[in-house]
Design an enzyme around this catalytic site. Sequence first.
Site, PDB file in Angstrom:
ATOM      1  N   GLU A   1     -15.165  55.595  -8.016  1.00 28.13           N
ATOM      2  CA  GLU A   1     -14.895  56.012  -6.637  1.00 28.13           C
ATOM      3  C   GLU A   1     -14.206  54.900  -5.854  1.00 28.13           C
ATOM      4  O   GLU A   1     -13.305  55.168  -5.044  1.00 28.13           O
ATOM      5  CB  GLU A   1     -16.200  56.410  -5.948  1.00 28.13           C
ATOM      6  CG  GLU A   1     -16.786  57.711  -6.468  1.00 28.13           C
ATOM      7  CD  GLU A   1     -18.059  58.108  -5.778  1.00 28.13           C
ATOM      8  OE1 GLU A   1     -18.347  59.318  -5.704  1.00 28.13           O
ATOM      9  OE2 GLU A   1     -18.802  57.203  -5.299  1.00 28.13           O
TER      10      GLU A   1
ATOM     11  N   ASP B   1     -15.206  58.395  -2.486  1.00 31.44           N
ATOM     12  CA  ASP B   1     -16.065  59.563  -2.631  1.00 31.44           C
ATOM     13  C   ASP B   1     -15.538  60.735  -1.803  1.00 31.44           C
ATOM     14  O   ASP B   1     -15.505  61.880  -2.269  1.00 31.44           O
ATOM     15  CB  ASP B   1     -17.489  59.197  -2.195  1.00 31.44           C
ATOM     16  CG  ASP B   1     -18.414  60.402  -2.178  1.00 31.44           C
ATOM     17  OD1 ASP B   1     -18.725  60.924  -3.257  1.00 31.44           O
ATOM     18  OD2 ASP B   1     -18.822  60.830  -1.078  1.00 31.44           O
TER      19      ASP B   1
ATOM     20  N   GLU C   1     -15.913  52.476  -2.226  1.00 32.20           N
ATOM     21  CA  GLU C   1     -16.638  53.571  -2.872  1.00 32.20           C
ATOM     22  C   GLU C   1     -16.863  54.710  -1.895  1.00 32.20           C
ATOM     23  O   GLU C   1     -16.673  55.894  -2.235  1.00 32.20           O
ATOM     24  CB  GLU C   1     -17.976  53.043  -3.395  1.00 32.20           C
ATOM     25  CG  GLU C   1     -18.905  54.081  -3.966  1.00 32.20           C
ATOM     26  CD  GLU C   1     -20.318  53.546  -4.097  1.00 32.20           C
ATOM     27  OE1 GLU C   1     -21.256  54.367  -4.082  1.00 32.20           O
ATOM     28  OE2 GLU C   1     -20.490  52.321  -4.202  1.00 32.20           O
TER      29      GLU C   1
ATOM     30  N   ASP D   1     -19.789  54.565  -9.391  1.00 31.21           N
ATOM     31  CA  ASP D   1     -19.475  53.921  -8.113  1.00 31.21           C
ATOM     32  C   ASP D   1     -18.138  53.190  -8.170  1.00 31.21           C
ATOM     33  O   ASP D   1     -17.343  53.235  -7.217  1.00 31.21           O
ATOM     34  CB  ASP D   1     -20.576  52.942  -7.728  1.00 31.21           C
ATOM     35  CG  ASP D   1     -21.890  53.637  -7.402  1.00 31.21           C
ATOM     36  OD1 ASP D   1     -21.886  54.874  -7.231  1.00 31.21           O
ATOM     37  OD2 ASP D   1     -22.929  52.943  -7.335  1.00 31.21           O
TER      38      ASP D   1
END
Length: 255
Positions: A141, A69, A65, A138
């Site tokens: 990502e 991101d 994650e 989440d």
Amino acid sequence: MSRSKGSKRRVDGQQVLREAFESVDHEPLFERLGVRIREDLFMLSLTHRSFAYENGMLPHNERLEFLGDSILGLSVADQLYRQYPDRPESDISKMRASMVSRYGLADIAREIGLGQHILLGKGERATNGQDKDSILADTTEAIFGAVYLEHGFDTAREVILRLFKYKIDHASAQGLHADWKTALQNLVSERRLPQPEYETSSVGPDHDLVFTAIARVGEAELGTGKGPSKKQAEQQAARVAFHALRDNVTTMPDA
């Protein structure tokens, strides 16, 4: 003795993980992503910490994650910079923030049907965790992070920009999807349709009410949403209605 038990719990946890992973057909998700990810990496990207903690402290997707991101932010920022050369930094910064927010990511997750694939602990499953904005965002990502590790930055960027194309093409400094009721209102105005109306009800004890909202445009019921408050339920209903109206124009009666 304790070492043996710990080893057994670890083996059992891995078995539970594999069984849960294999209980879902992941082909539709691969098709929507447009790429394949090797099994171990894909399984990791779908493993929420609640599942990991309940099954012997298995690895989970938070590191992926973190990686995803960063890739997401750069990919969207670069595209906005190139696609909107006349917009000031303050505008494209707000546009990017809206798209890569929890709500923007959760929207993408729902479009690709991600929720049913996420590996959740019993507690999260019992509270409909597969449809929680934070978990959907989440995990999205984490998948971007897995695509990057498997295929490199160019492919990860291509996947991200394809999934976010509509948002980028229709971006505004106010953030198109920051407020779904406003987004729906703007869309019906563009198509000269009646303004949306909402019918809201609630069930349960006062301290634990669950609200249900129905979004209508004219005589058409376009979306239903649920949430712990009237506002959240109406936002969810507006989100569903927005996509129904945007993607299935022919189902709407003439204004």
